[in-house]
Scaffold this active site. Structure first.
Site, PDB file in Angstrom:
ATOM      1  N   ARG A 121      60.031  46.428  70.685  1.00 56.90           N
ATOM      2  CA  ARG A 121      61.214  47.220  70.332  1.00 56.90           C
ATOM      3  C   ARG A 121      61.828  46.800  68.998  1.00 56.90           C
ATOM      4  NH1 ARG A 121      63.582  50.635  73.894  1.00 56.90           N
ATOM      5  NH2 ARG A 121      62.759  50.692  76.017  1.00 56.90           N
TER       6      ARG A 121
ATOM      7  N   GLU B  39      52.401  38.990  68.570  1.00 57.03           N
ATOM      8  CA  GLU B  39      51.897  37.664  68.936  1.00 57.03           C
ATOM      9  C   GLU B  39      52.476  37.131  70.255  1.00 57.03           C
ATOM     10  OE1 GLU B  39      49.373  35.636  68.485  1.00 57.03           O
ATOM     11  OE2 GLU B  39      48.606  37.339  67.366  1.00 57.03           O
ATOM     12  N   GLY B  40      53.563  37.753  70.742  1.00 53.45           N
ATOM     13  CA  GLY B  40      54.037  37.391  72.084  1.00 53.45           C
ATOM     14  C   GLY B  40      52.971  37.780  73.117  1.00 53.45           C
ATOM     15  N   HIS B  41      52.417  38.986  72.950  1.00 53.28           N
ATOM     16  CA  HIS B  41      51.300  39.399  73.818  1.00 53.28           C
ATOM     17  C   HIS B  41      50.096  38.509  73.539  1.00 53.28           C
ATOM     18  CE1 HIS B  41      53.585  43.312  73.388  1.00 53.28           C
ATOM     19  NE2 HIS B  41      53.505  43.217  74.693  1.00 53.28           N
TER      20      HIS B  41
ATOM     21  N   LYS C  96      60.196  35.968  77.945  1.00 49.86           N
ATOM     22  CA  LYS C  96      61.212  36.721  77.189  1.00 49.86           C
ATOM     23  C   LYS C  96      61.942  37.679  78.128  1.00 49.86           C
ATOM     24  CE  LYS C  96      59.851  40.221  74.556  1.00 49.86           C
ATOM     25  NZ  LYS C  96      60.382  41.383  75.294  1.00 49.86           N
TER      26      LYS C  96
ATOM     27  N   GLN D 106      59.818  53.434  84.112  1.00 49.70           N
ATOM     28  CA  GLN D 106      60.780  52.379  83.803  1.00 49.70           C
ATOM     29  C   GLN D 106      61.736  52.756  82.672  1.00 49.70           C
ATOM     30  OE1 GLN D 106      57.403  49.587  82.863  1.00 49.70           O
ATOM     31  NE2 GLN D 106      58.889  48.743  81.408  1.00 49.70           N
TER      32      GLN D 106
HETATM   33  O1  PAF Z   1      56.869  44.026  79.819  1.00 51.67           O
HETATM   34  C1  PAF Z   1      56.262  45.118  79.717  1.00 51.67           C
HETATM   35  O2  PAF Z   1      55.628  45.405  78.701  1.00 51.67           O
HETATM   36  C2  PAF Z   1      56.311  46.118  80.863  1.00 51.67           C
HETATM   37  O3  PAF Z   1      57.548  46.111  81.476  1.00 51.67           O
HETATM   38  C3  PAF Z   1      55.168  45.940  81.888  1.00 51.67           C
HETATM   39  C4  PAF Z   1      55.250  44.607  82.603  1.00 51.67           C
HETATM   40  C5  PAF Z   1      53.835  46.069  81.183  1.00 51.67           C
HETATM   41  C6  PAF Z   1      55.247  47.050  82.948  1.00 51.67           C
HETATM   42  O4  PAF Z   1      55.174  48.318  82.374  1.00 51.67           O
END
Ligand code: PAF
Length: 215
Positions: A194, A36-38, A151, A62
C-alpha cells in the site's frame, strides 16, 4: 516455477511437486505487489521447507470499500520475477471465480472477537475476509508451514485462531504458522504494498511517523 491459475492446474502442479519433493511444503499467501517484506517470507520458507508455494490473489472478501479494492496495486509480471528469484516452486494466481465458485459455501468461522478491535473497527468484515480466504487457500494447498509477516500483527492473531479452529473442526494437525519480522526501508518505514498508493506528501508523513511514533 510452475504458474497455475485454475484448480486443475494447481492440483496437477501440487501432485508433481509432492512426487518429486515430498509433502514438506511451505505456503506464502500474498495479494501481489510484492516487496522485500514478502521476500523475507520466501527466504525463510525456502530455507526450511522442501518446496515453497506462493499465492497472488487480491481477495475481494477482505475489502470493505469497492474503490479500495479497485485501486489496490496489481503488477503480476514483476511479482512473478521476484517469486522466481526467490526460488518459489509454484505460484497460484487465480481469478475470484476460481477461488470462490458459485456453489462454494463460506465456512462459519468464530474468530472469538479478534477481528473486531483495532484495525477491525475501521475495516468492518476485513479480518473475517482474511480468515475465509486463508482457510480456502489451505484447503487448496495443503502444507506443513504457513508464513505470515508480523507487520500485520492482528492478522497473525486472526490466522492463529483460524488454524486452531481448523484443527478442532477437521481433526488434522494443519500447518504451523511461522511469523517473520517486519522489513523496513532505510527511514524505518515498514514495507507495504500500500506504500505504492501514497502521494509524496503522505509518504513523507508516514516516514515521519516511523521515525518519531504517532506522537
Ligand atoms: O497479508 C495479505 O497480503 C493478505 O491479507 C493475505 C494474508 C494474503 C490474505 O489475502
Amino acid at each position: 516455477m510452475l504458474v497455475t491459475r485454475t484448480l486443475e492446474e494447481l492440483r496437477e502442479a501440487l501432485a508433481s511437486l509432492e512426487s518429486s519433493k515430498g509433502k514438506d511444503g511451505g505456503l506464502v499467501p500474498t495479494m501481489g505487489a510484492l516487496h522485500e517484506g514478502h521476500g523475507a517470507l520466501m527466504r525463510v520458507a525456502r530455507l526450511s521447507k522442501a518446496w515453497v508455494a506462493a499465492t497472488i490473489f487480491v481477495n475481494p472478501l477482505q475489502f470493505n470499500r469497492p474503490d479500495d479494492l479497485a485501486r489496490y496495486p496489481r503488477r503480476e509480471e514483476e511479482d512473478f520475477r521476484l517469486l522466481q528469484e526467490h526460488g518459489v516452486d509454484l505460484v497460484f494466481a487465480p481469478s475470484p471465480e476460481v477461488v470462490f465458485p458459485q456453489d462454494w459455501v463460506a465456512p462459519d468461522l468464530d474468530l472469538n472477537g479478534l477481528d473486531l478491535p483495532w484495525e477491525g473497527a475501521f475495516r468492518p468484515g476485513h479480518f473475517k475476509g482474511v480468515a475465509t480466504v486463508v482457510s480456502r487457500l489451505l484447503d487448496l494447498i495443503p502444507c506443513a508451514n504457513l508464513y505470515m509477516g508480523l507487520k500485520d500483527y492482528q492478522q497473525c492473531l486472526v490466522v492463529e485462531r483460524l488454524l486452531h479452529l481448523r484443527k478442532a473442526m477437521l481433526g488434522l494437525p494443519g500447518p504451523a504458522m511461522v511469523q517473520v519480522p517486519t522489513v523496513r526501508d532505510a527511514d524505518g518505514l515498514a514495507l507495504s504494498s500500500r506504500n505504492l498508493l501514497l502521494t509524496p506528501d503522505q509518504l513523507a508523513r508516514a516516514k515521519g511517523i516511523a521515525r518519531t511514533g504517532p506522537g
